[in-house]
Motif scaffolding. Structure first.
Motif, PDB file in Angstrom:
ATOM      1  N   VAL A  79     -25.018  -8.291  18.808  1.00 23.76           N
ATOM      2  CA  VAL A  79     -23.644  -8.556  18.386  1.00 23.76           C
ATOM      3  C   VAL A  79     -22.762  -8.846  19.596  1.00 23.76           C
ATOM      4  CG1 VAL A  79     -21.602  -7.515  17.343  1.00 23.76           C
ATOM      5  CG2 VAL A  79     -23.833  -7.237  16.261  1.00 23.76           C
ATOM      6  N   PHE A  80     -22.913  -8.034  20.630  1.00 21.96           N
ATOM      7  CA  PHE A  80     -22.096  -8.248  21.825  1.00 21.96           C
ATOM      8  C   PHE A  80     -22.365  -9.631  22.429  1.00 21.96           C
ATOM      9  CE2 PHE A  80     -21.294  -8.083  26.374  1.00 21.96           C
ATOM     10  CZ  PHE A  80     -19.978  -7.652  26.372  1.00 21.96           C
TER      11      PHE A  80
ATOM     12  N   ALA B  63     -26.633  -3.776  18.469  1.00 20.85           N
ATOM     13  CA  ALA B  63     -25.351  -3.796  19.177  1.00 20.85           C
ATOM     14  C   ALA B  63     -25.387  -4.842  20.275  1.00 20.85           C
ATOM     15  CB  ALA B  63     -25.065  -2.412  19.754  1.00 20.85           C
TER      16      ALA B  63
ATOM     17  N   LYS C  87     -30.887   0.044  16.545  1.00 21.77           N
ATOM     18  CA  LYS C  87     -29.434  -0.061  16.610  1.00 21.77           C
ATOM     19  C   LYS C  87     -28.943  -0.531  17.982  1.00 21.77           C
ATOM     20  CE  LYS C  87     -28.309   1.145  12.389  1.00 21.77           C
ATOM     21  NZ  LYS C  87     -29.583   0.817  11.721  1.00 21.77           N
TER      22      LYS C  87
ATOM     23  N   SER D  72     -27.064  -5.732  27.503  1.00 26.91           N
ATOM     24  CA  SER D  72     -27.440  -6.243  26.186  1.00 26.91           C
ATOM     25  C   SER D  72     -28.675  -7.114  26.287  1.00 26.91           C
ATOM     26  CB  SER D  72     -26.303  -7.075  25.593  1.00 26.91           C
ATOM     27  OG  SER D  72     -25.152  -6.288  25.466  1.00 26.91           O
TER      28      SER D  72
END
Lengths: 308, 304, 497, 543
Positions: free
Chosen positions: A36-37, A33, A29, A280
């Protein structure tokens, strides 16, 4: 050993690699995330300036340092305004382009140049290797900020020149890594097999060695990407990076840091953008490293953790 | 062994010479210090005078020749800006930087190796996730940002630590902490990755079959094998600090060599730049040789 | 736990800075280290703030609001046209024990103008001026400047006096002076210590010693006074000046945009006026710039003689600017040529924002204009002659410091055809400057006044503001910064509350 | 029940992967008694090591999971014990040695320290442990043990390293020794020595030994009873003799029939044909070390010449020199009259088509990043004169079918194939060049026996169809017996003996060849028992 054999037997019916990658990404996860960021950042970089350039550069001295979270304002002022009253959110979105251009440009350049030199050093004559390694030594012992100052002194501080500087400073990393990898991979049997077939050095380097060492280099590049964003921001802090009216996140942070005690949001939001982006990237690099490592890969593959 | 050291020394010397040539000419490309040193109102005569006194009126090549001639006699020239030999401020600053690098990297090494090893042992577990996340988070933040927030919080807000400067051990805490963050995050990741590989290796399996406890398995069996890639990164990070912890030095008023280098280049004080680069490059070469020797200590298969 | 740590830390800090409360000592935190400590370099603000009038004194002293006052010279007169006689204070000793006499003055003047030593004071105030000295007796000296200098007593306020033992061709490591403080130690990179001079000729100061520290970050300097690590931060940023410890003072700096009259379209007066009308100078005050900043109409601050009260600054009038531009365009002036604004990075704390705001104002008026922020080394090449041959129309942002009360320190080199920083060449203006320089007294003031009116009329430059600086001062001190604080910080003037 | 030393009951172990759960072993039960040797026989992927890993607590969980079963030792279920209890048993009561001792010994610590550690880990004082270490090293016949105790693993030979592993495992006189493929990577002569050492030590201590192997010869030599595993299940159990002579399960039968060295030997080719390759006095130095010393041999068209020798015999270097992967120091190698050794590179490039190589480890000799199509068609890319581009696809398809692979798999990557399939791809790659001579460097050594047999059948078939010659390099004598025309035996860089295959096997002249023959293990326990007896007698007489 035995387990590996068993797995390969199964991989024969593996789903499509893209689907499998996405599935592994879904399992982690954090990495999801992060991905996606990064996608959002990428979209901002691609379309932000075209859409928001006007909004982001409109100064409004009477509305300077407008505090964030005033939702009665238009959305782009929700993160507040900067010292000239320009909307921070819009500026962050617009600045994504330069920031990404510098980081991607610098990383790709250093990756390309460093890898090429490293492979040449690793695969060709001792002489070439010596020359290239000394070059790497010189760059390594040349303080990167100093190089930046010198180059940006001689050339105007544009995005392109900044890319050159940052690329030069990062070359040794790729150079040394690719050379070390090539020294190992060149002894592998498939390289010998190619030689037996009569493959030229160029073919061996680009068809056989490069694809094998590339994953390692890509992982480093991901980490470097984060580093380059931070160095760019440090250069701005020292006043030798990108100059206004161009904007980058680093520049925004360094401009806003004077107001840290009075208007924290000026440097906080762009700083947060840097942190989240680099974080990220680091998370994704970590994930990538696991995904590319056959020994570790199961961690991303297992559906449910069952413990006895 | 002797041959190895000799070869390394020759290679380093070549690099150093290239570096000197490069820096000498590159730095002069940035322009002439005259306009920076003299007041805006100075006459042309005064400017010519200044160039003459500092030998800047000579052709570049003869300036270089003169510099090299002096250098062989270990004369690094005078600072055009400071009323002292160029090497003096460099050595002063370098002494501080060296201490800063040593203290920081010692702490980083200790912390990153311990926590990274534990994270690798519990890979995928809670500790691993937390350690990874925070180390990455720390390594992702711009250091000047952290530095200023640290001052605002710990000095101005809480009054726990002095804002800046040197003197007591308390003055060292914030600069070291800010410098600590990035290499810590990076090295922790390298240790973790390397330890995961080591812990999956056949000899660890042997050790488990021997009934060895977890702690010696991690810190004795796996760690020493995992350290090779780690010390390379430690070396690189130490070199990075030696090359100038400019941000930390600037904000915390730490009298190191990094700030000196940046100031010198901005002031075009060429002799100081050259002296600083030579001293740090020399230190980095020594560091690299030490790292290579450390390889051989850690791994008996490596012999020079 | 945390509390305990805090207490331990606090205890340590008290011991670290224990000097404070005990003796009457102060700690001053400055922005840059002193790269040179020679008194002949004291006109550099980083050196002057430590040395000037603390260690090394001058013959005369310019006191804000009063004028030129005696210091090491007790009186002076012009004995014949162009020759000034200074009567020196008796019984003054240098900190090395030697007595102060006319030979020292002669030596200091010779030294500071020595082409092989290259001193800032000599180059800044006496460039192109030859100073002949004649020692009349031990306490009297004649100084004859060539060309004639009607303001010699004012110029004498810049000359720091070093003993005749100071070497002619080398900077000193330890400044020796006659001032109220003695140079104790300089730990490079860390601190300078001064202590009160027991043999000082004047009144003994309240401050018995001072420590100078160096921090380049303005917010750190401000924080240090707040935490008690320092007593005075002479120069902090506007945005940090948020407490009642902070004082603002006119810092004698004038910000202006220099226009290059030799390149079209800036050679056209209407274009230059349009640039002036397009700037909303008021909007900056209290926002980017501090309250108390004065809108400028000339290159020198109100404290200078010849300041012209009658001239009104160009008001903000966007329509007028557009109209002037249109008019020029109609006459064939290439107003669409791209103009480059060259700003200096870090020149003052809000320079970045100021330049960006200015740029957007000019763009609103219809100028084709771009901004380049440059490091000092590059910037100075745009500011100082010789200019690049192939340059386009340029506007150079600059900040000029004249705390010396007379426009002569500014006008020639900013506006004369021959001036080092002049991008203007106007015969009428040259004549006016020449005339004013040769005059003295009220005539001089009137002539300067006339000159300022003229530069305003031809919109020689875009004058912006006379700036204010901020100092943060520990409330235990009774000290208020003045216009001189930028270049000197007299410890002797500091009292304790 | 409790009288067995150890008993595994209904053990099932799963491994979880993205593709679902893999049942590594299902319902496996076996037992081991004191003084007995039990062999678990199986090929790779059979799950033969899993129960041992379960006993030693070496299964990583996750991804592994023990879904059912018990491991009874001393009346207690090991699987129920805490890890610290199991740690106490590991090494002291049950010890294990592994295949590939080099990677299983920690490279950065001295062997003395590592052997002593098993004792200190179980509470013995360091000094006593060191004394005992020295004893043990002497016991496993490490020469010059006093000095070697502080040496590192890489400073020992492969056989010595396995002896050191044995010394370590037996340090605390365990009740059970688990030996996982203990001799697989070793030369035949060394293998024999290690196995007899294990037998001796077992006699001394009376321990039970669990021998995990894929080699019927090892079973015949050492095992009392044998458990045959296939795909995670036990297919057959019995005494070594029973299983070999009267196998019941078809898998066992297949396994036994695949063992090489039992078929009819090939007749030599008619003489008088012009040789395709004639090597004369070929020598290769590495510094002062002579890797190949004055080697001379010939290969005829359509002939298979086997070069046999142990590690370090120079056989691989000889092959590399022929392919110009190494430059020869002196001598010549005439290929159809042209000297390969001195040939200029452009001529050599054209000649690459004629001489190809198949490498030992197909996993490593195929580029993992290329698809099968890319791997095979690279030959056409490099030598554009072979085939115009539009025909590549068809030709690759043909070649894949020729080597017995499905043509539709051409877009898969090597890791999606099993070891045997990969070696077929490597052969197809070599065939793409339409070579006249293929050098096979240990081409089947890394494969399971049944796969080995298949690949060799393929090679023989291809030779019949395409009339290629093979230079077949192997360390295993029985392997080449079935299909080589002539055999060359190498030792220490020199050719010690060469001749038709029947001559070498039936009437070896040189002692070295004889020794090699004697050290080889027969899959028949009875023959092996005879050989063991003979060996023992030989030993007694020499003493």
């Amino acid at each position: 050993m035995e387990m590996a054999e068993q797995k390969t037997a199964i991989v024969a019916d593996a789903p499509h690699p893209v689907a499998q990658t996405l599935r592994m990404l879904w399992r982690d996860k954090f990495a999801l995330a992060a991905a996606v960021f990064l996608l959002i950042v990428l979209l901002s970089a691609l379309f932000g300036p075209a859409l928001l350039e006007g909004v982001a550069t409109k100064t409004n001295l009477r509305g300077r340092n407008a505090p964030p979270f005033d939702f009665s304002q238009p959305w782009y002022l929700w993160l507040g305004g900067d010292a000239l009253g320009r909307p921070l959110l819009a500026r962050i979105i617009v600045a994504a382009q330069n920031t990404m251009a510098v980081a991607v440009g610098a990383v790709l350049c250093s990756l390309a140049i460093g890898t090429t030199l490293g492979m040449i050093a690793g695969y060709t004559s001792r002489m070439a290797s010596q020359v290239i390694m000394r070059l790497a030594d010189v760059i390594m012992s040349f303080p990167s900020l100093l190089l930046a100052v010198i180059v940006l002194y001689m050339l105007p501080p544009s995005v392109f020149n900044l890319i050159i500087v940052l690329a030069i400073t990062r070359i040794p990393v790729y150079l040394r890594t690719s050379r070390a990898e090539v020294l190992e991979v060149r002894e592998r049997m498939f390289v010998q097999a190619a030689k037996v077939m009569g493959a030229s050095s160029g073919r061996i380097i680009f068809r056989h060695l490069l694809p094998v060492i590339l994953p390692t280099l890509v992982t480093i590049a991901t980490l470097d990407f984060a580093l380059v964003v931070l160095v760019e921001s440090a250069l701005s802090f020292l006043g030798i990076g990108i100059q206004p009216p161009e904007i980058t996140w680093g520049l925004m942070v360094s401009q806003g840091r004077a107001y840290l005690t009075t208007a924290w949001w000026l440097s906080f939001w762009p700083g947060l953008a840097i942190i989240l982006t680099t974080l990220s990237l680091n998370l994704l690099a970590n994930w990538l490293r696991t995904a590319l490592d056959p020994v570790q890969r199961w961690r991303l593959e297992i559906a449910v953790k069952k413990n006895g | 062994m002797k041959k190895f050291l000799w070869k390394r020394a020759v290679a380093s010397a070549i690099s150093l010479i290239c570096l000197i040539i490069l820096v000498f000419f590159l730095s002069r490309l940035t322009g002439d210090p005259t306009d920076l040193f003299l007041p805006e109102t100075a006459t042309q005569e005064a400017r010519d005078n200044y160039r003459r006194v500092h030998g800047l009126d000579q052709p570049l090549v003869s300036q270089f020749f003169r510099y090299v001639t002096d250098l062989v006699q270990l004369n690094f020239g005078e600072s055009v800006r400071r009323a002292e030999p160029a090497i003096d401020p460099v050595l002063r600053g370098f002494a501080w930087t060296l201490q800063l690098a040593t203290v920081t990297m010692a702490l980083v090494t200790l912390a990153a190796i311990t926590l990274g090893s534990l994270a690798a042992f519990h890979v995928g577990g809670f500790f691993d996730r937390v350690a990874t996340f925070f180390s990455l988070m720390g390594a992702s933040a711009p250091d000047f940002w952290i530095a200023i927030i640290a001052i605002v919080v710990f000095s101005v807000g809480l009054g726990w630590l002095p804002t800046s400067g040197t003197g007591s051990v308390w003055h060292w805490i914030m600069p070291v902490a800010v410098l600590f963050i990035r290499p810590f995050g990076l090295i922790l990741q390298v240790v973790r990755g390397s330890m995961i590989t080591a812990l999956n290796s056949a000899y660890v399996k042997t050790a488990r079959a021997k009934g060895v406890e977890n702690r010696p398995i991690i810190f004795v069996h796996a760690l020493r094998n995992a350290l090779l890639p780690v010390i390379t990164v430690i070396g690189d990070q130490t070199a990075a600090i030696l090359n100038g912890a400019v941000i930390v030095e600037t904000i915390f008023g730490f009298p190191g060599v990094g700030k000196l280098m940046i100031d010198s280049i901005l002031q075009r004080d060429f002799n100081v730049i050259l002296a600083a680069i030579m001293v740090t490059a020399f230190a980095i070469f020594i560091l690299n040789i030490m790292i290579d020797l450390l390889y051989a200590v850690l791994d008996p298969r490596i012999r020079y | 736990m945390a509390y305990k740590l805090g207490r331990i830390a606090a205890a340590f800090m008290v011991s670290a800075v224990a000097g404070h409360a005990m003796a009457q000592e102060v700690t001053v935190v400055l922005a840059e280290e002193l790269d040179n400590v020679d008194p002949c370099e004291a006109s550099r603000s980083n050196i002057g703030r430590v040395i000037l009038q603390n260690v090394s004194e001058t013959l005369t002293e310019l006191v804000p609001g009063t004028g030129v006052e005696p210091r090491l010279a007790t009186s002076w007169e012009e004995t014949e046209k162009g020759t000034w006689r200074f009567h020196l204070r008796e019984g003054v000793k240098f900190s090395d024990g030697t007595a102060f006499d006319a030979e020292d003055v002669a030596h200091s003047i010779a030294r500071m103008t020595n082409p092989d030593l290259i001193c800032e004071i000599g180059n800044k105030y006496f460039g192109g001026i030859e100073l002949k000295t004649n020692v009349v007796d031990e306490n009297t000296i004649d100084i004859t400047p060539d060309p004639v200098q009607p303001i010699m007593p004012l110029l004498a306020s810049t000359i720091t006096i070093a003993p005749s033992e100071a070497p002619m061709d080398a900077y000193v490591d330890v400044p020796i002076g006659t001032g109220p403080y003695v140079w104790d130690e300089y730990v490079r990179g860390q601190r300078i210590k001064l202590s009160a001079n027991p043999d000082y000729w004047g009144e003994a100061p309240s401050v018995t010693g001072a420590t100078y520290l160096f921090r380049s970050d303005a917010s750190v300097r401000a924080a240090m006074v707040k935490t008690g690590e320092a007593d005075i931060a002479p120069n902090i940023a506007l945005q940090d000046a948020t407490t009642d410890m902070d004082f603002s003072y006119p810092n004698s700096e004038t910000v202006y945009m220099r226009l290059d009259h030799s390149i079209p379209p800036l050679d056209d007066v209407r274009v230059r006026q349009a640039l002036n009308y397009a700037v909303d100078k008021e909007a900056f005050l209290g926002t980017i710039l501090a309250d108390g900043t004065i809108i400028a109409k000339g290159i020198t601050p109100p404290s200078t003689i010849g300041y012209n009260d009658e001239v009104e600054p160009y008001p903000f009038d966007l329509e007028k600017a557009k109209a002037l531009l249109a008019e020029a365009k109609a006459d064939g002036v290439p107003v669409d040529t791209k103009i480059t604004v060259v700003g200096r990075i870090g020149n003052f704390s809000a320079v970045q924002e100021t330049m960006e705001a200015l740029l957007s104002m000019w763009q609103d008026a219809g100028f084709n204009i771009e901004l380049q922020m440059q490091e000092v080394g590059d910037w100075v090449e745009h500011l100082v002659r010789p200019f690049a041959e192939d340059r386009g129309p340029e506007i150079v942002q600059a900040m000029h410091d004249n705390a010396n009360g007379d426009p002569v320190f500014s006008m020639f080199f900013k506006y004369d055809c021959e001036g080092a920083q002049s991008a203007t060449c106007d015969e009428k203006l040259d004549t006016m400057i020449e005339e004013a320089t040769a005059l003295s007294g009220d005539e001089r003031a009137a002539k300067w006044s006339e000159t300022f009116a003229y530069t305003h009329e031809i919109a020689a430059d875009v004058m912006l503001w006379h700036m204010v600086g901020f100092s943060r001062v520990n409330p235990r001190l009774d000290f208020e910064p003045t216009i001189k604080t930028n270049s000197e910080l007299q410890l002797g003037q500091i009292k304790f509350n | 029940m409790a009288d067995h030393l150890i008993e595994v009951r209904n053990l099932s172990v799963d491994f979880h992967t993205a593709q679902g759960t893999v049942h590594a072993v299902r319902n496996v039960s076996w037992h081991l008694d004191k003084g007995e040797t039990l062999a678990i026989l199986g090929e790779s992927g059979s799950g033969k090591s899993v129960s041992a890993s379960a006993i030693m607590n070496l299964i990583d969980m996750p991804p592994g999971e023990i879904t059912s079963g018990k491991v009874l030792f001393d009346g207690r279920d090991l699987l129920e014990m805490s890890s610290s209890e199991r740690r106490k048993i590991n090494g002291s009561r049950i010890a294990m040695i592994f295949q590939d001792p080099l990677s299983h010994l920690n490279p950065v610590y001295t062997v003395g320290w590592q052997i002593a550690e098993i004792m200190t880990a179980h509470g013995m004082p360091a000094e006593k442990a060191r004394t005992r270490t020295l004893e043990l090293m002497k016991r496993v016949k490490i020469p010059d043990a006093e000095n070697k105790i502080d040496s590192y693993p890489h400073q020992f030979s492969g056989g010595q390293r396995q002896r050191l592993m044995i010394a370590m495992a037996l340090a605390l006189k365990p009740d059970i020794l688990i030996a996982d493929e203990p001799t697989t990577a070793l030369d035949v002569t060394v293998q024999a020595q290690v196995l007899s050492l294990l037998e001796e030590l077992q006699e001394e201590t009376g321990m039970g030994m669990l021998l995990i192997t894929h080699d019927l010869g090892v079973v015949a030599e050492a095992a009392d009873r044998v458990v045959v595993m296939n795909s995670g299940e036990i297919v057959e159990t019995g005494t070594a003799n029973e299983v070999y002579h009267t196998p019941k399960h078809p898998y066992t039968k297949k396994l036994i029939s695949a063992v090489p060295g039992t078929g009819k030997m090939t007749d030599p080719l008619a003489t008088g044909i012009e040789p395709i390759l004639q090597i004369n006095g070929l020598t290769k130095h590495f510094g002062g070390f002579v890797a190949v010393d004055d080697a001379s041999l010939t290969v005829l068209p359509g002939e298979t010449v086997a070069i046999v020798g142990e590690s370090g015999s120079g056989k691989s270097t000889l092959a590399k020199t022929l392919l110009r992967l190494e430059d020869a120091s002196s001598g010549s190698a005439l290929y159809l009259g042209r000297d390969l050794v001195t040939m200029p590179s452009d001529e050599l490039f054209a000649l690459r088509r004629d001489i190809q190589m198949v490498f030992q480890d197909p996993t490593q000799s195929l580029n993992p990043r290329m698809s099968v199509f890319q791997i095979i068609s690279e030959a056409f890319e490099i030598h554009p004169d072979i085939l115009p581009k539009p025909q590549w696809k068809n030709r690759v398809r043909e070649l894949l079918e020729l080597v017995g692979l499905e043509a539709s798999h051409m877009h898969r990557h090597p890791h999606q194939f099993s070891g045997g399939q990969r070696q077929r791809i490597a052969i197809a790659r070599a065939l793409a060049m339409e070579p006249k001579l293929i050098i096979c460097d240990e081409a089947v050594s890394a494969l399971d026996v049944s796969i080995q047999a298949q690949v060799i059948d393929l090679l023989v078939k291809l030779q019949e169809e395409l009339d290629v010659s093979y230079l077949f390099i192997a360390h295993d004598l029985p392997l080449v017996r079935d299909f080589a025309h002539r055999v060359v035996v190498m030792q220490g860089g020199k050719i010690v003996e060469q001749g038709p295959v029947a001559q070498i096997f039936d009437d070896p002249q040189e002692d070295y060849t004889k020794g090699l023959m004697a050290a080889g293990l027969s899959p028949d326990p009875e023959i092996q028992a005879d050989r063991r007896r003979a060996r023992a007698e030989l030993l007694e007489t020499t003493i």
